[in-house]
Design a protein around this motif. Structure first.
Motif, mmCIF file in Angstrom:
data_model
loop_
_atom_site.group_PDB
_atom_site.id
_atom_site.type_symbol
_atom_site.label_atom_id
_atom_site.label_comp_id
_atom_site.label_asym_id
_atom_site.label_seq_id
_atom_site.Cartn_x
_atom_site.Cartn_y
_atom_site.Cartn_z
ATOM 1 N N LEU A 72 61.060 70.693 16.951
ATOM 2 C CA LEU A 72 59.609 70.846 17.067
ATOM 3 C C LEU A 72 59.294 71.775 18.234
ATOM 4 C CD1 LEU A 72 56.904 69.794 15.843
ATOM 5 C CD2 LEU A 72 56.876 68.117 17.710
ATOM 6 N N VAL A 73 58.708 72.928 17.916
ATOM 7 C CA VAL A 73 58.277 73.876 18.953
ATOM 8 C C VAL A 73 56.844 73.507 19.320
ATOM 9 C CG1 VAL A 73 58.032 76.292 19.587
ATOM 10 C CG2 VAL A 73 59.721 75.623 17.859
ATOM 11 N N ARG A 74 56.609 73.184 20.581
ATOM 12 C CA ARG A 74 55.295 72.700 21.011
ATOM 13 C C ARG A 74 55.082 73.004 22.476
ATOM 14 N NH1 ARG A 74 58.083 71.102 24.393
ATOM 15 N NH2 ARG A 74 58.742 68.999 24.921
ATOM 16 N N ASP A 75 53.870 72.758 22.972
ATOM 17 C CA ASP A 75 53.626 72.870 24.403
ATOM 18 C C ASP A 75 54.021 71.548 25.065
ATOM 19 O OD1 ASP A 75 51.525 71.067 23.940
ATOM 20 O OD2 ASP A 75 50.076 72.691 23.683
ATOM 21 N N GLU A 76 53.690 71.396 26.327
ATOM 22 C CA GLU A 76 54.159 70.222 27.075
ATOM 23 C C GLU A 76 53.120 69.106 27.143
ATOM 24 O OE1 GLU A 76 57.195 69.874 27.831
ATOM 25 O OE2 GLU A 76 57.737 71.922 27.272
ATOM 26 N N TYR A 77 52.238 69.032 26.146
ATOM 27 C CA TYR A 77 51.293 67.918 26.061
ATOM 28 C C TYR A 77 52.088 66.612 25.894
ATOM 29 C CZ TYR A 77 47.674 64.905 24.028
ATOM 30 O OH TYR A 77 46.813 63.861 23.752
ATOM 31 N N LYS A 78 51.776 65.606 26.701
ATOM 32 C CA LYS A 78 52.578 64.388 26.791
ATOM 33 C C LYS A 78 52.712 63.644 25.466
ATOM 34 C CE LYS A 78 53.798 64.513 31.101
ATOM 35 N NZ LYS A 78 55.242 64.673 31.441
ATOM 36 N N ALA A 79 51.710 63.768 24.576
ATOM 37 C CA ALA A 79 51.768 63.035 23.314
ATOM 38 C C ALA A 79 52.984 63.432 22.486
ATOM 39 C CB ALA A 79 50.493 63.278 22.511
ATOM 40 N N TYR A 80 53.461 64.660 22.662
ATOM 41 C CA TYR A 80 54.604 65.109 21.872
ATOM 42 C C TYR A 80 55.881 64.367 22.258
ATOM 43 C CZ TYR A 80 51.757 68.933 20.071
ATOM 44 O OH TYR A 80 50.785 69.662 19.450
ATOM 45 N N ASP A 81 55.948 63.800 23.452
ATOM 46 C CA ASP A 81 57.127 63.016 23.830
ATOM 47 C C ASP A 81 57.268 61.806 22.906
ATOM 48 O OD1 ASP A 81 57.555 64.816 25.844
ATOM 49 O OD2 ASP A 81 56.614 63.584 27.407
ATOM 50 N N SER A 82 56.126 61.162 22.614
ATOM 51 C CA SER A 82 56.154 60.004 21.708
ATOM 52 C C SER A 82 56.481 60.430 20.284
ATOM 53 C CB SER A 82 54.799 59.280 21.737
ATOM 54 O OG SER A 82 54.492 58.837 23.035
ATOM 55 N N MET A 121 64.297 67.238 17.970
ATOM 56 C CA MET A 121 64.570 67.971 19.197
ATOM 57 C C MET A 121 63.334 68.735 19.634
ATOM 58 S SD MET A 121 68.403 69.470 18.582
ATOM 59 C CE MET A 121 68.423 70.056 20.269
ATOM 60 N N ALA A 122 63.194 68.909 20.938
ATOM 61 C CA ALA A 122 62.041 69.610 21.500
ATOM 62 C C ALA A 122 62.416 71.037 21.848
ATOM 63 C CB ALA A 122 61.543 68.892 22.758
ATOM 64 N N ALA A 123 61.532 71.962 21.504
ATOM 65 C CA ALA A 123 61.672 73.365 21.916
ATOM 66 C C ALA A 123 60.396 73.754 22.643
ATOM 67 C CB ALA A 123 61.909 74.270 20.712
ATOM 68 N N GLY A 124 60.549 74.421 23.783
ATOM 69 C CA GLY A 124 59.397 74.770 24.611
ATOM 70 C C GLY A 124 58.809 76.122 24.262
ATOM 71 N N CYS A 125 57.803 76.500 25.020
ATOM 72 C CA CYS A 125 57.052 77.739 24.768
ATOM 73 C C CYS A 125 57.087 78.608 26.015
ATOM 74 C CB CYS A 125 55.612 77.415 24.372
ATOM 75 S SG CYS A 125 54.572 78.867 24.138
ATOM 76 N N LEU A 126 57.754 79.741 25.924
ATOM 77 C CA LEU A 126 57.837 80.645 27.067
ATOM 78 C C LEU A 126 56.477 81.250 27.397
ATOM 79 C CD1 LEU A 126 59.521 82.116 29.180
ATOM 80 C CD2 LEU A 126 60.094 83.832 27.446
ATOM 81 N N ALA A 127 55.619 81.419 26.393
ATOM 82 C CA ALA A 127 54.293 81.983 26.648
ATOM 83 C C ALA A 127 53.487 81.083 27.569
ATOM 84 C CB ALA A 127 53.550 82.200 25.332
#
Length: 542
Positions: free
Chosen positions: A327-337, A346-352
Motif C-alpha cells: 500500500l503506497v500512502r502518506d503517513e496518516y496514522k489511520a493507515y497503520d491500523s 506492506m507499507a510504501a512511503g511517498c517521497l513527494a
C-alpha cells in the motif's frame, strides 16, 4: 479651396498677401495636427509594447512552487488571453506601417499549430473563380485546373437535443385473431423521458465538467427543453443505482492488484438536522502507477477513521481475509491500523511528501542550506527514476539497485549527519525527522520494481473531487455521495484507458439493462469495446 499639396508656384503669384498668410496659417495648423496624431500613435504603440514585454516577463518568470496547480492554470489562461488582446491592439496600431523584413522572417519561422484531429467531421466548401477562361484579351481560352490550396477552420455546433421515436409495428392474423408485436427495448430509466445518451450527458456534466444541476437546467432551457433540477437529480439517482453492480465488479478488479495507492480528501455533506454541512471524506484507491491496466475506485464515507479503509479493503472479492499487497500512502496514522488489520500488507512511503517538508522551509523567501541541499539530493533520485518509467518491474528493480540505491544511501547518511547539527523542535529538525522516521517505507520501492517512489498518481486522481466540491459546494446526503463515487470511479477509470467519458457511459447505460450478470465484466472500462448500433433497433431522425 484647393488642397494645399496641389498648389503650384503660379497659383501663389496672383494671390493677395492676406490670402498667402491665411494659407500659411492653415498649413501650419495642419502640420501641428499631424504631429499631434503621430505623437499619440507612437505613445500608444510604446504603451502596448511595454505591456506586452512585461506580460512576457511574467510568463517566463512564473514560479511553479509559488502557486497551486489551479492558480497556475488560471494564470496561464489569463496570460494567453492578455497576450492575444495586446497583439491585436498592436497590429491595429501599426496598421498603416509597412511590415519590416524582420517581422516577415518571424512570421515565416513561427511554429505550425497542431493539426486538427482526423476524426472530426469535415464540411467541405468549394471556392472556384466565376470565370475560368483566360483573362488575357489576346487569349480567352478555357484554363486547366492545376491544383488547390486547402485551409481548415474549427467550428462548433452547440449541444443538440433530438428525439428517438420508436415505432413498434402491430401484426394481426385475421384467421387466428392473434396479435404480434416486437417487445419494447429495455431502457436505463423505464418509462422515463431520457434516452441513455441524455442520462450520460447529465452525469458527465455533473461529475466530469462539475456543473451543478441548476446550471444544467439553464443550459438545457436555451434549447427550449425544460429539465427541472429535481428531474435531473432523479435521472442521476436512477442511473447511479443501475451502475452499482458494475461498480462492485470494478472494485474487485482494482483490489486484485498487488500494489495499491491510497489517499483521502474531504467533501462537505449536507446535515439537514443541524441546518449546515459537515465534513465527509472520499477515499481513493488506485492500481499501481506502473500497472499495465490502470484503474481507480472511490469510496464515499462519513468519516476519516481507519474503520472505513479497513472495511473497504477487507471485502475484496470472496477472500474473507481481505486485500494483501503493498500500500503506497502518506503517513496518516489511520493507515497503520489498515496495514496491521491483515497479514502480508506492506507499507510504501511517498517521497513527494518528504520533499514538501523541505520545500516548505524555502517558501515565502526563507533561506535554509539544509533544505536546499536536501532538494538537490531528491532531485537526483527523481532524475534517475524518470529513466525507468518504461522498464519492466524486474528491469526497474535491477536499475534501482545499480543507480538509485547509492543515492538513497548518500541521502540517509547526510540526513543523519545534519540532524545532529540542528536543535530539537526546529522546523528543519521536523523535516529531517519525517524522512528518517519513515525510512523503511520510503525505500520500500528498492525491494519491489512494481512500487512507485511517491503517491502522486493517486493525488492526481483525487483532484477531480477537489474541483467538484468547489462547483457543487456539498453532497446532498450520504447516498448522493455514494452515487457520485460510483459514477466517478467508472468515468475516471475510463479516462485512464483513453476512452471518451460520454461515449463510454452512454454505451454502458444502453447495454446495461440487457447485459447478463455473468458478463458484467465486459462493461468495465479496461474491457469495454463500443457496442454495435445495429443490434439496438433502427434509428430514424425526423
Amino acid at each position: 479651396m484647393q488642397e494645399l499639396h496641389d498648389l503650384k508656384d503660379e497659383d501663389l503669384r496672383g494671390l493677395a498677401p492676406e490670402a498667402v498668410t491665411a494659407l500659411a496659417q492653415q498649413m501650419l495648423q495642419r502640420l501641428r495636427h499631424q504631429d499631434s496624431e503621430i505623437k499619440f500613435k507612437d505613445a500608444k504603440i510604446e504603451k502596448i509594447t511595454f505591456q506586452l514585454a512585461r506580460l512576457k516577463a511574467w510568463k517566463g518568470g512564473a514560479k511553479t512552487e509559488a502557486m497551486s496547480a489551479e492558480q497556475r492554470r488560471l494564470f496561464e489562461e489569463t496570460l494567453v488571453e492578455d497576450e492575444a488582446s495586446l497583439l491585436a491592439l498592436l497590429r491595429q496600431a501599426k496598421v498603416e506601417a509597412p511590415a519590416s523584413s524582420e517581422d516577415s522572417a518571424k512570421t515565416r519561422s513561427a511554429p505550425r499549430r497542431k493539426p486538427l484531429p482526423d476524426e472530426l467531421r469535415r464540411v467541405v466548401h468549394h471556392h472556384e473563380p466565376e470565370n475560368t477562361n483566360c483573362p488575357s484579351a489576346e487569349c480567352g481560352k478555357p484554363m486547366t485546373r492545376v491544383g488547390e490550396d486547402v485551409s481548415e477552420r474549427l467550428d462548433i455546433v452547440p449541444a443538440e437535443f433530438f428525439v428517438h421515436r420508436h415505432i413498434y409495428g402491430k401484426w394481426a392474423c385475421r384467421c387466428c385473431q392473434c396479435l404480434v408485436q416486437a417487445p419494447a427495448l429495455p431502457q436505463i430509466i423505464d418509462g422515463g423521458m431520457p434516452a441513455a445518451g441524455l442520462v450520460a450527458h447529465t452525469l458527465i456534466s455533473r461529475f466530469v465538467d462539475h456543473l451543478p444541476y441548476y446550471r444544467q437546467k439553464a443550459i438545457n432551457a436555451r434549447s427550449n427543453v425544460h429539465t427541472p433540477r429535481s428531474t435531473l437529480a432523479s435521472w442521476s439517482g436512477q442511473a447511479g443505482a443501475a451502475l452499482e453492480p458494475l461498480y462492485e465488479a470494478h472494485k474487485r478488479f482494482v483490489l486484485a492488484a498487488r500494489v495499491l495507492h491510497a489517499d483521502e480528501t474531504p467533501v462537505a455533506m449536507l446535515d439537514p438536522g443541524a441546518g449546515k454541512t459537515k465534513r465527509a471524506y472520499v477515499w481513493a484507491y488506485a492500481r499501481g502507477a506502473f500497472d499495465a491496466v490502470p484503474g481507480v475506485i472511490y469510496d464515499f464515507c462519513v468519516g476519516r477513521g481507519a474503520r472505513f479503509p479497513i472495511a473497504f479493503l477487507g471485502a475484496a472479492g470472496n477472500d474473507r481475509k481481505g486485500w494483501r499487497g503493498t500500500l503506497v500512502r502518506d503517513e496518516y496514522k489511520a493507515y497503520d491500523s489498515v496495514l496491521s488489520a491483515v497479514p502480508d500488507r506492506m507499507a510504501a512511503g511517498c517521497l513527494a511528501h518528504a520533499r514538501r517538508k523541505f520545500d516548505e522551509l524555502l517558501r515565502d523567501g526563507g533561506r535554509s542550506a539544509v533544505a536546499t541541499e536536501a532538494l538537490q539530493h531528491i532531485a537526483r533520485i527523481y532524475r534517475a527514476e524518470r529513466q525507468m518509467i518504461l522498464m519492466t518491474p524486474d528491469e526497474r528493480l535491477t536499475a534501482r539497485r545499480e543507480s538509485t540505491r547509492p543515492l538513497w544511501e548518500q541521502l540517509h547518511a547526510w540526513l543523519a549527519l545534519e540532524r545532529g547539527h540542528v536543535p530539537d523542535g526546529s522546523a528543519t529538525a521536523k523535516a529531517i525527522d519525517y524522512s528518517l522516521n519513515h525510512w523503511p517505507a520510503l525505500t520500500n520501492h528498492l525491494l519491489n520494481g512494481e512500487v512507485s517512489i511517491d503517491n502522486n498518481s493517486i493525488e492526481n486522481l483525487v483532484r477531480p473531487w477537489a474541483m467538484g466540491r468547489k462547483a457543487w459546494l456539498f453532497a446532498g446526503s450520504e447516498l448522493a455521495g455514494q452515487r457520485a463515487a460510483i459514477v466517478m470511479s467508472l468515468v475516471q477509470s475510463a479516462k485512464l484507458q483513453g476512452h471518451e467519458p460520454w461515449a463510454y457511459l452512454k454505451d454502458v447505460l444502453t447495454r446495461l439493462p440487457m447485459q447478463l450478470n455473468s458478463r458484467i465484466d465486459d462493461l468495465l472500462p479496461h474491457n469495454w469495446q463500443r457496442g454495435s448500433e445495429a443490434t439496438r433497433g433502427s434509428l430514424q431522425l425526423l
